[in-house]
Design an enzyme around this catalytic site. Structure first.
Site, PDB file in Angstrom:
ATOM      1  N   ASP A  54      44.545 -15.119 -78.967  1.00 11.14           N
ATOM      2  CA  ASP A  54      45.968 -15.453 -78.957  1.00 11.14           C
ATOM      3  C   ASP A  54      46.795 -14.275 -79.425  1.00 11.14           C
ATOM      4  O   ASP A  54      46.282 -13.214 -79.744  1.00 11.14           O
ATOM      5  CB  ASP A  54      46.252 -16.738 -79.724  1.00 11.14           C
ATOM      6  CG  ASP A  54      45.690 -16.708 -81.106  1.00 11.14           C
ATOM      7  OD1 ASP A  54      45.784 -15.648 -81.748  1.00 11.14           O
ATOM      8  OD2 ASP A  54      45.142 -17.737 -81.561  1.00 11.14           O
ATOM      9  N   LYS A  76      50.679 -18.005 -77.799  1.00 11.83           N
ATOM     10  CA  LYS A  76      52.023 -18.581 -77.816  1.00 11.83           C
ATOM     11  C   LYS A  76      52.945 -17.558 -78.441  1.00 11.83           C
ATOM     12  O   LYS A  76      52.633 -16.988 -79.475  1.00 11.83           O
ATOM     13  CB  LYS A  76      52.069 -19.841 -78.681  1.00 11.83           C
ATOM     14  CG  LYS A  76      51.152 -20.934 -78.260  1.00 11.83           C
ATOM     15  CD  LYS A  76      51.417 -22.128 -79.163  1.00 11.83           C
ATOM     16  CE  LYS A  76      50.375 -23.203 -78.997  1.00 11.83           C
ATOM     17  NZ  LYS A  76      49.131 -22.929 -79.704  1.00 11.83           N
ATOM     18  N   MET A 189      54.521 -18.409 -91.205  1.00 16.80           N
ATOM     19  CA  MET A 189      55.416 -18.983 -90.188  1.00 16.80           C
ATOM     20  C   MET A 189      56.757 -19.400 -90.806  1.00 16.80           C
ATOM     21  O   MET A 189      57.369 -20.375 -90.375  1.00 16.80           O
ATOM     22  CB  MET A 189      54.763 -20.202 -89.508  1.00 16.80           C
ATOM     23  CG  MET A 189      53.484 -19.851 -88.781  1.00 16.80           C
ATOM     24  SD  MET A 189      52.562 -21.302 -88.249  1.00 16.80           S
ATOM     25  CE  MET A 189      51.701 -21.768 -89.756  1.00 16.80           C
TER      26      MET A 189
HETATM   27  N1  SAH Z   1      45.147 -17.733 -89.170  1.00 19.09           N
HETATM   28  C1  SAH Z   1      46.175 -16.781 -89.540  1.00 19.09           C
HETATM   29  C2  SAH Z   1      47.539 -17.411 -89.691  1.00 19.09           C
HETATM   30  C3  SAH Z   1      48.079 -18.058 -88.443  1.00 19.09           C
HETATM   31  S1  SAH Z   1      49.705 -18.683 -88.659  1.00 19.09           S
HETATM   32  C4  SAH Z   1      45.751 -16.074 -90.829  1.00 19.09           C
HETATM   33  O1  SAH Z   1      44.801 -16.499 -91.489  1.00 19.09           O
HETATM   34  O2  SAH Z   1      46.377 -15.085 -91.175  1.00 19.09           O
HETATM   35  C5  SAH Z   1      50.706 -17.353 -88.099  1.00 19.09           C
HETATM   36  C6  SAH Z   1      51.469 -16.724 -89.240  1.00 19.09           C
HETATM   37  O3  SAH Z   1      50.628 -15.881 -89.998  1.00 19.09           O
HETATM   38  C7  SAH Z   1      52.612 -15.838 -88.810  1.00 19.09           C
HETATM   39  O4  SAH Z   1      53.765 -16.572 -88.493  1.00 19.09           O
HETATM   40  C8  SAH Z   1      52.814 -15.001 -90.051  1.00 19.09           C
HETATM   41  O5  SAH Z   1      53.529 -15.726 -91.027  1.00 19.09           O
HETATM   42  C9  SAH Z   1      51.389 -14.834 -90.552  1.00 19.09           C
HETATM   43  N2  SAH Z   1      50.787 -13.546 -90.141  1.00 19.09           N
HETATM   44  C10 SAH Z   1      49.696 -13.369 -89.399  1.00 19.09           C
HETATM   45  N3  SAH Z   1      49.403 -12.063 -89.259  1.00 19.09           N
HETATM   46  C11 SAH Z   1      50.351 -11.380 -89.943  1.00 19.09           C
HETATM   47  C12 SAH Z   1      50.608 -10.006 -90.197  1.00 19.09           C
HETATM   48  N4  SAH Z   1      49.831  -9.051 -89.704  1.00 19.09           N
HETATM   49  N5  SAH Z   1      51.688  -9.694 -90.953  1.00 19.09           N
HETATM   50  C13 SAH Z   1      52.488 -10.645 -91.459  1.00 19.09           C
HETATM   51  N6  SAH Z   1      52.295 -11.959 -91.262  1.00 19.09           N
HETATM   52  C14 SAH Z   1      51.238 -12.330 -90.518  1.00 19.09           C
END
Ligand code: SAH
Length: 279
Positions: A54, A76, A189
């Protein structure tokens, strides 16, 4: 590099009862920096046959996938919809049933706000072998890349990971839990609801001067960190317009933020009010 397959049907061979069923690995891709992949994730990616990924998976990570692999983008964009979750669940089941070994690659960790649990349950219900490879979640990766310790004996005895996006949009935050002091809050998010988050926390008695870091594209070459306060959060977001993916870190630990770690970005920090005050 984004490789997408137009017709998923082309991938799905008719089920051959004589052919062994494939398996699915739910793999965490980490926050972006390819060097933050686990050894296990890297090994699996380098010999992948089919990768279902994704939008959070970085291009640097996708570059580890061999050209021969089929890569299916089910991503998405915020506010838009890629494949619905039920369609993704079905795709994974169908691919495995047609004998393929599938890497289901997710940003960060598959079990932290990644719907990995839903996919695992669906695979199990279909009798398909499913293994999970953890990844560095965004909070942990972003914290390391900005020098913000998520816990610290002096000011943060606990850490709470929160979705800043409710099922129907605006989050309804758990008031009692969020008002606890000496606790670091990390909102995933949360960008589009940052004004609401800020107002709810202040209504629970959180000091408007509580420092906040917005970490945009954490661990990636174009990482940007905006330092503000709870009271100034909405204004900072409106002015500096951070984009997705961004994480909000709320708590005293933000005072440890280190701009010098931004060696990879080459971009200046736009505001550093908290550090100026505490200096
Ligand atoms: N499974 C993922 C999270 C998915 S939800 C994890 O464990 O990190 C998606 C959210 O994760 C985004 O909206 C943001 O808030 C955060 N996110 C993911 N990667 C990021 C990054 N490199 N920098 C900042 N926020 C990040």
């Amino acid at each position: 590099m984004t490789r997408a397959i137009d017709s998923l049907d082309k991938l799905l061979a008719p089920v051959d009862p004589a052919k062994p069923q494939g398996a699915v690995w739910l793999v965490g891709a980490g926050p972006g920096d390819v060097e933050l992949l686990t050894v296990k994730a890297l090994r699996l990616l380098q010999r992948a046959e089919v990768v279902v990924y994704d939008r959070l998976v970085s291009e640097a990570v996708m570059a580890e996938v061999p050209e021969s692999a089929l890569c299916i983008d089910v991503g998405k964009q915020p506010g838009q919809h890629g494949l619905k979750q039920a369609q993704i669940n079905k795709l994974l089941v169908d691919l495995a049933r047609s004998g393929r070994n599938v890497i289901r690659l997710k940003g960060g960790d598959p079990f932290i706000f990644g719907r990995g649990g839903e996919e695992m349950v669906s695979l199990q219900a279909a009798g398909i072998r499913c293994e999970v490879v953890p990844g560095i979640t965004a909070a942990v990766g972003c914290a390391a890349a900005s020098g913000i310790p998520l816990t610290h004996r002096d000011c943060a005895q606990s850490l709470r990971l929160i979705t800043g996006h409710g099922r129907r949009g605006e989050p309804q935050l758990d008031a009692a839990a969020l008002s606890a002091v000496n606790q670091t809050l990390v909102f995933y998010m949360g960008l589009s609801w940052s004004a609401s988050i800020s107002a709810q926390l202040q209504a629970q008695g959180r000091d408007p001067e509580t420092p906040v870091a917005i970490i945009e594209k954490g661990t990636r070459p174009d990482q940007r960190v905006l330092i503000t306060t709870l009271g100034g959060l909405a204004e900072t977001v409106a002015r500096d317009q951070p984009v997705s993916p961004s994480l909000l870190v709320v708590g005293e630990v933000v005072r440890f933020y280190r701009a010098d770690l931004q060696v990879r970005s080459g971009k200046p920090v736009s505001r550093c009010a908290v550090q100026e005050r505490s200096a």
